[in-house]
Design an enzyme around this catalytic site. Structure first.
Site, short mmCIF file in Angstrom:
data_model
loop_
_atom_site.label_atom_id
_atom_site.label_comp_id
_atom_site.label_asym_id
_atom_site.label_seq_id
_atom_site.Cartn_x
_atom_site.Cartn_y
_atom_site.Cartn_z
N LYS A 66 0.80 -1.23 0.00
CA LYS A 66 0.00 0.00 0.00
C LYS A 66 0.84 1.28 0.00
CE LYS A 66 -4.42 -1.51 1.92
NZ LYS A 66 -5.41 -1.34 2.97
N ASP A 107 -10.36 3.26 1.18
CA ASP A 107 -10.65 2.73 2.53
C ASP A 107 -11.31 3.80 3.38
OD1 ASP A 107 -9.73 0.13 2.28
OD2 ASP A 107 -7.70 0.58 2.96
P1 NAP Z 1 -0.78 -3.23 8.90
O1 NAP Z 1 -0.50 -2.03 8.09
O2 NAP Z 1 0.13 -4.41 8.84
O3 NAP Z 1 -0.87 -2.76 10.45
C1 NAP Z 1 -1.10 -3.69 11.48
C2 NAP Z 1 -1.28 -2.96 12.81
O4 NAP Z 1 -1.60 -3.92 13.81
C3 NAP Z 1 -0.02 -2.24 13.31
O5 NAP Z 1 -0.40 -1.11 14.03
C4 NAP Z 1 0.62 -3.30 14.24
O6 NAP Z 1 1.37 -2.74 15.29
C5 NAP Z 1 -0.63 -3.91 14.85
N1 NAP Z 1 -0.38 -5.28 15.30
C6 NAP Z 1 -0.17 -6.38 14.53
N2 NAP Z 1 0.00 -7.47 15.30
C7 NAP Z 1 -0.08 -7.04 16.60
C8 NAP Z 1 0.02 -7.69 17.86
N3 NAP Z 1 0.24 -9.01 17.95
N4 NAP Z 1 -0.12 -6.94 18.98
C9 NAP Z 1 -0.36 -5.60 18.90
N5 NAP Z 1 -0.46 -4.93 17.73
C10 NAP Z 1 -0.33 -5.64 16.60
O7 NAP Z 1 -2.25 -3.82 8.59
P2 NAP Z 1 -3.52 -3.01 8.08
O8 NAP Z 1 -3.57 -2.98 6.61
O9 NAP Z 1 -3.59 -1.73 8.82
O10 NAP Z 1 -4.70 -4.01 8.54
C11 NAP Z 1 -5.07 -4.11 9.89
C12 NAP Z 1 -6.36 -4.94 9.99
O11 NAP Z 1 -7.44 -4.23 9.35
C13 NAP Z 1 -6.28 -6.31 9.32
O12 NAP Z 1 -6.93 -7.24 10.12
C14 NAP Z 1 -7.05 -6.11 8.02
O13 NAP Z 1 -7.67 -7.30 7.61
C15 NAP Z 1 -8.10 -5.09 8.44
N6 NAP Z 1 -8.57 -4.28 7.29
C16 NAP Z 1 -9.87 -4.32 6.99
C17 NAP Z 1 -10.34 -3.57 5.94
C18 NAP Z 1 -11.79 -3.62 5.60
O14 NAP Z 1 -12.16 -3.19 4.51
N7 NAP Z 1 -12.65 -4.09 6.48
C19 NAP Z 1 -9.48 -2.76 5.19
C20 NAP Z 1 -8.12 -2.75 5.53
C21 NAP Z 1 -7.68 -3.52 6.60
P3 NAP Z 1 2.96 -2.42 15.14
O15 NAP Z 1 3.05 -1.15 14.34
O16 NAP Z 1 3.40 -2.24 16.54
O17 NAP Z 1 3.57 -3.61 14.44
#
Ligand code: NAP
Length: 289
Positions: A66, A107
């Site tokens: 992204k 988004d």
């Molecule tokens: P990302 O960019 O990889 O960010 C992940 C976030 O989660 C970071 O802040 C990370 O913290 C935190 N994290 C991951 N594992 C963790 C753990 N074990 N303990 C505490 N914090 C943790 O992912 P993203 O794209 O933002 O997606 C996040 C979620 O949103 C996913 O589940 C995705 O499926 C969902 N999502 C849904 C939609 C929708 O349309 N519904 C759209 C986009 C995303 P750190 O920075 O500390 O690593």
């Protein structure tokens, strides 16, 4: 000519975007075909050049591309520029046959419509507790600022990432009080109690029964949103609902961000109901496998 659209990510097997978009193409009679493609980070530039052609309508972008996709595009517009994260690319040809790639972020619209269409609410004047500081959290934080949240706490495991998110978006609106909070600060429980909207933008709870936080301190009048859509109701949402709290899962956001990209590509009105049914059917099929 059948126009092509894609979603790229690594991994990508979990994606249900093809089911939604192919059902939408069929419903509006558009000659289009959408497929999921696994693109490794080092192959991103070459893949983008391969689809830089008139036959391509556009493509969606998911983890881990992204942010890095922006360097392969001709321009980035609107919320894509503000969030620094692109989830949809529009491919257009000019009068001389030159193909241009524009990145955007749908988004933000998807999240805003999740709240307005499914709960009839917005983040205006809300005290928002946001768990996570990744790409999805950036979209949510931008909506919180654009729509006039009163307070925004961004809680993240690596607090410096939450600091960066706030610094990057600060110029959008000064009227919201913003703060980065380290995940294990003792304050988290108190903040959960004073938030009017709690949003999980981490993957904790994805295809599991884990919860990012215990929602016990959350007020009964609050709203808890989980961006995760698999399962449709995560353990966090189930625990909050048991306490009488209103809850919302992430499927509506997924459908609305897809609909926004579909409309940009085809200039046809997206058949939201068809896309949602296709997404639900694809998820069901996956959980039964
Ligand atoms: P990302 O960019 O990889 O960010 C992940 C976030 O989660 C970071 O802040 C990370 O913290 C935190 N994290 C991951 N594992 C963790 C753990 N074990 N303990 C505490 N914090 C943790 O992912 P993203 O794209 O933002 O997606 C996040 C979620 O949103 C996913 O589940 C995705 O499926 C969902 N999502 C849904 C939609 C929708 O349309 N519904 C759209 C986009 C995303 P750190 O920075 O500390 O690593």
């Amino acid at each position: 000519m059948t126009r092509r659209a894609y979603v790229i990510g690594h991994p990508i097997a979990h994606s249900i975007s093809a089911a939604m978009h192919n059902a939408a193409f069929a419903a509006v009679g558009f000659d289009g075909r959408y497929e999921a493609v696994d693109v490794e980070p080092e192959a991103l530039g070459a893949w983008v050049e391969k689809v830089r052609r008139a036959e391509t309508l556009g493509f969606n972008v998911t983890i881990p591309h992204k942010e890095t996709i922006t360097r392969h595009l001709d321009r980035v517009e609107g919320d894509g520029q503000l969030t620094g994260a692109v989830n949809a690319v529009i491919v257009e040809s000019d009068a001389r046959g030159q193909v241009h790639l524009t990145g955007t972020n749908t988004d933000t619209l998807g999240f805003r419509r999740l709240l307005s269409e499914e709960e009839g609410c917005s983040l205006e004047d809300q005290r928002v507790l946001l768990l996570g500081a990744g790409g999805a959290a950036r979209a949510v934080a931008l909506v919180a600022l654009q729509d006039g949240a009163r307070e925004l706490w961004v809680v993240n495991r690596h607090v410096e990432r939450a600091d960066r998110l706030i610094a990057d978006l600060q110029q959008v609106r000064q009227g919201t009080a913003t703060e980065a909070v380290a995940w294990h600060e003792n304050r988290l429980e108190a903040l959960l109690g004073s938030a009017t909207v709690v949003i999980n933008a981490t993957p904790i709870g994805l295809a599991s029964t884990e919860m990012p936080v215990d929602p016990s301190p959350v007020q009964a009048s609050a709203l808890v949103v989980d961006l995760i859509y698999n399962p449709l109701k995560t353990a966090l949402l189930r625990a909050a609902a048991e306490r009488g709290v209103t809850v919302l899962g992430g499927l509506g956001m997924l459908v609305h961000q897809a609909a926004a990209a579909f409309e940009r590509w085809t200039e046809a009105e997206a058949p939201i109901g068809v896309m949602r049914s296709a997404a639900e059917a694809a998820l069901k099929e996956r959980t039964q496998r």
